[in-house]
Structure formats: C-alpha cells, structure tokens
Design a protein around this motif. Structure first.
Motif, PDB file in Angstrom:
ATOM      1  N   VAL A 102      58.107 -27.443   2.009  1.00  0.00           N
ATOM      2  CA  VAL A 102      59.087 -28.515   1.826  1.00  0.00           C
ATOM      3  C   VAL A 102      59.097 -28.972   0.370  1.00  0.00           C
ATOM      4  O   VAL A 102      60.154 -29.132  -0.239  1.00  0.00           O
ATOM      5  CB  VAL A 102      58.784 -29.704   2.778  1.00  0.00           C
ATOM      6  N   THR A 103      57.913 -29.156  -0.200  1.00  0.00           N
ATOM      7  CA  THR A 103      57.806 -29.584  -1.597  1.00  0.00           C
ATOM      8  C   THR A 103      58.355 -28.511  -2.526  1.00  0.00           C
ATOM      9  O   THR A 103      59.066 -28.825  -3.485  1.00  0.00           O
ATOM     10  CB  THR A 103      56.347 -29.925  -1.941  1.00  0.00           C
ATOM     11  N   LYS A 104      58.054 -27.241  -2.249  1.00  0.00           N
ATOM     12  CA  LYS A 104      58.573 -26.141  -3.070  1.00  0.00           C
ATOM     13  C   LYS A 104      60.098 -26.119  -3.040  1.00  0.00           C
ATOM     14  O   LYS A 104      60.741 -25.940  -4.071  1.00  0.00           O
ATOM     15  CB  LYS A 104      58.017 -24.800  -2.586  1.00  0.00           C
ATOM     16  N   ASN A 105      60.672 -26.286  -1.835  1.00  0.00           N
ATOM     17  CA  ASN A 105      62.133 -26.285  -1.720  1.00  0.00           C
ATOM     18  C   ASN A 105      62.741 -27.474  -2.451  1.00  0.00           C
ATOM     19  O   ASN A 105      63.774 -27.342  -3.109  1.00  0.00           O
ATOM     20  CB  ASN A 105      62.557 -26.299  -0.250  1.00  0.00           C
ATOM     21  N   ARG A 106      62.109 -28.648  -2.328  1.00  0.00           N
ATOM     22  CA  ARG A 106      62.611 -29.845  -3.013  1.00  0.00           C
ATOM     23  C   ARG A 106      62.534 -29.638  -4.520  1.00  0.00           C
ATOM     24  O   ARG A 106      63.425 -30.029  -5.256  1.00  0.00           O
ATOM     25  CB  ARG A 106      61.808 -31.077  -2.593  1.00  0.00           C
ATOM     26  N   TYR A 107      61.446 -29.025  -4.993  1.00  0.00           N
ATOM     27  CA  TYR A 107      61.299 -28.764  -6.425  1.00  0.00           C
ATOM     28  C   TYR A 107      62.389 -27.791  -6.892  1.00  0.00           C
ATOM     29  O   TYR A 107      63.033 -28.016  -7.909  1.00  0.00           O
ATOM     30  CB  TYR A 107      59.906 -28.210  -6.739  1.00  0.00           C
ATOM     31  N   ARG A 108      62.591 -26.698  -6.138  1.00  0.00           N
ATOM     32  CA  ARG A 108      63.617 -25.720  -6.507  1.00  0.00           C
ATOM     33  C   ARG A 108      65.006 -26.358  -6.537  1.00  0.00           C
ATOM     34  O   ARG A 108      65.770 -26.150  -7.478  1.00  0.00           O
ATOM     35  CB  ARG A 108      63.613 -24.533  -5.532  1.00  0.00           C
ATOM     36  N   THR A 109      65.304 -27.139  -5.506  1.00  0.00           N
ATOM     37  CA  THR A 109      66.587 -27.847  -5.467  1.00  0.00           C
ATOM     38  C   THR A 109      66.696 -28.795  -6.652  1.00  0.00           C
ATOM     39  O   THR A 109      67.727 -28.857  -7.327  1.00  0.00           O
ATOM     40  CB  THR A 109      66.736 -28.635  -4.148  1.00  0.00           C
ATOM     41  N   GLY A 110      65.629 -29.537  -6.911  1.00  0.00           N
ATOM     42  CA  GLY A 110      65.609 -30.475  -8.026  1.00  0.00           C
ATOM     43  C   GLY A 110      65.844 -29.801  -9.358  1.00  0.00           C
ATOM     44  O   GLY A 110      66.572 -30.314 -10.216  1.00  0.00           O
ATOM     45  N   LEU A 111      65.228 -28.652  -9.540  1.00  0.00           N
ATOM     46  CA  LEU A 111      65.406 -27.911 -10.789  1.00  0.00           C
ATOM     47  C   LEU A 111      66.860 -27.477 -10.955  1.00  0.00           C
ATOM     48  O   LEU A 111      67.431 -27.588 -12.046  1.00  0.00           O
ATOM     49  CB  LEU A 111      64.466 -26.704 -10.796  1.00  0.00           C
ATOM     50  N   GLU A 112      67.480 -27.008  -9.861  1.00  0.00           N
ATOM     51  CA  GLU A 112      68.892 -26.605  -9.914  1.00  0.00           C
ATOM     52  C   GLU A 112      69.789 -27.791 -10.262  1.00  0.00           C
ATOM     53  O   GLU A 112      70.672 -27.686 -11.120  1.00  0.00           O
ATOM     54  CB  GLU A 112      69.323 -26.020  -8.572  1.00  0.00           C
ATOM     55  N   VAL A 113      69.567 -28.915  -9.580  1.00  0.00           N
ATOM     56  CA  VAL A 113      70.401 -30.098  -9.825  1.00  0.00           C
ATOM     57  C   VAL A 113      70.169 -30.619 -11.234  1.00  0.00           C
ATOM     58  O   VAL A 113      71.121 -30.952 -11.956  1.00  0.00           O
ATOM     59  CB  VAL A 113      70.138 -31.190  -8.766  1.00  0.00           C
ATOM     60  N   ARG A 114      68.905 -30.686 -11.635  1.00  0.00           N
ATOM     61  CA  ARG A 114      68.562 -31.173 -12.983  1.00  0.00           C
ATOM     62  C   ARG A 114      69.246 -30.318 -14.041  1.00  0.00           C
ATOM     63  O   ARG A 114      69.819 -30.842 -15.001  1.00  0.00           O
ATOM     64  CB  ARG A 114      67.045 -31.151 -13.148  1.00  0.00           C
ATOM     65  N   ARG A 115      69.208 -28.999 -13.866  1.00  0.00           N
ATOM     66  CA  ARG A 115      69.871 -28.098 -14.818  1.00  0.00           C
ATOM     67  C   ARG A 115      71.385 -28.314 -14.817  1.00  0.00           C
ATOM     68  O   ARG A 115      72.021 -28.291 -15.864  1.00  0.00           O
ATOM     69  CB  ARG A 115      69.553 -26.639 -14.503  1.00  0.00           C
ATOM     70  N   SER A 116      71.964 -28.515 -13.629  1.00  0.00           N
ATOM     71  CA  SER A 116      73.415 -28.676 -13.550  1.00  0.00           C
ATOM     72  C   SER A 116      73.882 -29.978 -14.200  1.00  0.00           C
ATOM     73  O   SER A 116      75.002 -30.045 -14.697  1.00  0.00           O
ATOM     74  CB  SER A 116      73.889 -28.614 -12.089  1.00  0.00           C
ATOM     75  N   VAL A 117      73.026 -30.991 -14.215  1.00  0.00           N
ATOM     76  CA  VAL A 117      73.394 -32.277 -14.798  1.00  0.00           C
ATOM     77  C   VAL A 117      73.028 -32.346 -16.277  1.00  0.00           C
ATOM     78  O   VAL A 117      73.851 -32.694 -17.118  1.00  0.00           O
ATOM     79  CB  VAL A 117      72.735 -33.446 -14.021  1.00  0.00           C
ATOM     80  N   LEU A 118      71.789 -32.034 -16.591  1.00  0.00           N
ATOM     81  CA  LEU A 118      71.300 -32.202 -17.970  1.00  0.00           C
ATOM     82  C   LEU A 118      71.454 -30.956 -18.828  1.00  0.00           C
ATOM     83  O   LEU A 118      71.355 -31.032 -20.053  1.00  0.00           O
ATOM     84  CB  LEU A 118      69.829 -32.621 -17.953  1.00  0.00           C
ATOM     85  N   GLY A 119      71.672 -29.815 -18.203  1.00  0.00           N
ATOM     86  CA  GLY A 119      71.784 -28.554 -18.924  1.00  0.00           C
ATOM     87  C   GLY A 119      70.451 -27.841 -19.016  1.00  0.00           C
ATOM     88  O   GLY A 119      69.403 -28.478 -19.139  1.00  0.00           O
ATOM     89  N   SER A 120      70.499 -26.533 -18.938  1.00  0.00           N
ATOM     90  CA  SER A 120      69.270 -25.739 -18.986  1.00  0.00           C
ATOM     91  C   SER A 120      68.468 -25.920 -20.269  1.00  0.00           C
ATOM     92  O   SER A 120      67.242 -25.982 -20.213  1.00  0.00           O
ATOM     93  CB  SER A 120      69.573 -24.254 -18.755  1.00  0.00           C
ATOM     94  N   PRO A 121      69.116 -26.019 -21.446  1.00  0.00           N
ATOM     95  CA  PRO A 121      68.315 -26.210 -22.657  1.00  0.00           C
ATOM     96  C   PRO A 121      67.428 -27.460 -22.591  1.00  0.00           C
ATOM     97  O   PRO A 121      66.257 -27.417 -22.975  1.00  0.00           O
ATOM     98  CB  PRO A 121      69.350 -26.320 -23.775  1.00  0.00           C
ATOM     99  N   HIS A 122      67.970 -28.570 -22.088  1.00  0.00           N
ATOM    100  CA  HIS A 122      67.180 -29.802 -21.976  1.00  0.00           C
ATOM    101  C   HIS A 122      66.010 -29.603 -21.014  1.00  0.00           C
ATOM    102  O   HIS A 122      64.875 -29.971 -21.320  1.00  0.00           O
ATOM    103  CB  HIS A 122      68.049 -30.964 -21.503  1.00  0.00           C
ATOM    104  N   VAL A 123      66.310 -29.031 -19.846  1.00  0.00           N
ATOM    105  CA  VAL A 123      65.258 -28.832 -18.836  1.00  0.00           C
ATOM    106  C   VAL A 123      64.207 -27.858 -19.352  1.00  0.00           C
ATOM    107  O   VAL A 123      63.007 -28.089 -19.172  1.00  0.00           O
ATOM    108  CB  VAL A 123      65.862 -28.368 -17.503  1.00  0.00           C
TER     109      VAL A 123
END
Length: 134
Positions: free
Chosen positions: A4-25
């Motif tokens: 569950v934590t791994k999936n939440r992290y993966r989802t979070g990384l995708e959303v974070r990248r989509s909002v802040l951009g991959s270079p920032h992340v």
C-alpha cells in the motif's frame, strides 16, 4: 515498505511530477540524504500520493487552494514553486489573483501583498523563459 505504501509513493511521485515537473522532483530526490530522505518519502506519499491524488477536485482547484494557504501562511518559496506549477495544473493568472484577494480578506493584506509580489516575479521569469524559447 508494504505494498500500500509503495503504491501510494508511486502514485505520489507521478502526481508530484505532473504538478511540479520532473526536473524539480529529480532535484529534490537527488538532493535527499539519509537525514531528509524520510521527509521526501512522507511528502511524496502524504501530500502527493494521498491528498493531491484524491478524486473530487481537479489539479487546478487543488492548485488554487494550495496557493491561498501558502500565501496566508507566508511560505514564500512554496508560493513561488506553486505559481510555477500552475503551468501544469491549469490554474490561470486570474485564478491566482482571486486566491490572493481571498488571502487579503481572510489572512491579511500584508500576506496577500507579499504573494502578489512573488507571483509577479515568477510570471516575469516564466514569460522571459517562454520568450527565449520562442
């Protein structure tokens, strides 16, 4: 880390990248040390994998609320980062203006004044970068 934590992290990384951009992340991930890596995991899972990933509100709506809260709390660096992120969330400059007007009434004119100043600086940078890239 459980599934569950791994999936939440993966989802979070995708959303974070989509909002802040991959270079920032990528910069944040690359700069993480053993000391602050747990913090990076926490914000990726909780903020991005749980709150920002929830159904019901669009990224635009979450962006507007986030900007108002950050401005009201005086978190200048975060205000700048989330103003830049509006290029990815769909929040317009008019949306940002309206959010900061609410800040003025509900959190104080000085907080809104500072947020408007930061946004104008970020817009100038964004417009300059856009002009440079044609």
């Amino acid at each position: 880390m459980d599934d569950v934590t791994k999936n939440r992290y993966r989802t979070g990384l995708e959303v974070r990248r989509s909002v802040l951009g991959s270079p920032h992340v990528d910069r944040a991930e690359d700069a993480a040390t053993d000391f602050d890596r747990p913090f990076q995991q926490l914000i990726t899972e909780a903020a991005w994998g749980t709150v920002w990933a929830r159904p019901g509100w669009s990224k635009r709506e979450r962006s507007i609320v986030t900007l108002a809260l950050l401005a009201a709390l005086g978190h200048d660096e975060e205000v700048a980062m989330h103003v830049r992120a509006t290029a990815n969330t769909g929040a317009s400059r008019d949306d940002i203006c309206e959010a900061f007007l609410h800040v003025a009434i509900y959190a104080g004119v000085p907080a809104a004044n500072r947020a408007f100043k930061i946004a104008k600086e970020v817009f100038a940078q964004m417009d300059g970068a856009k002009a440079a890239h044609g």
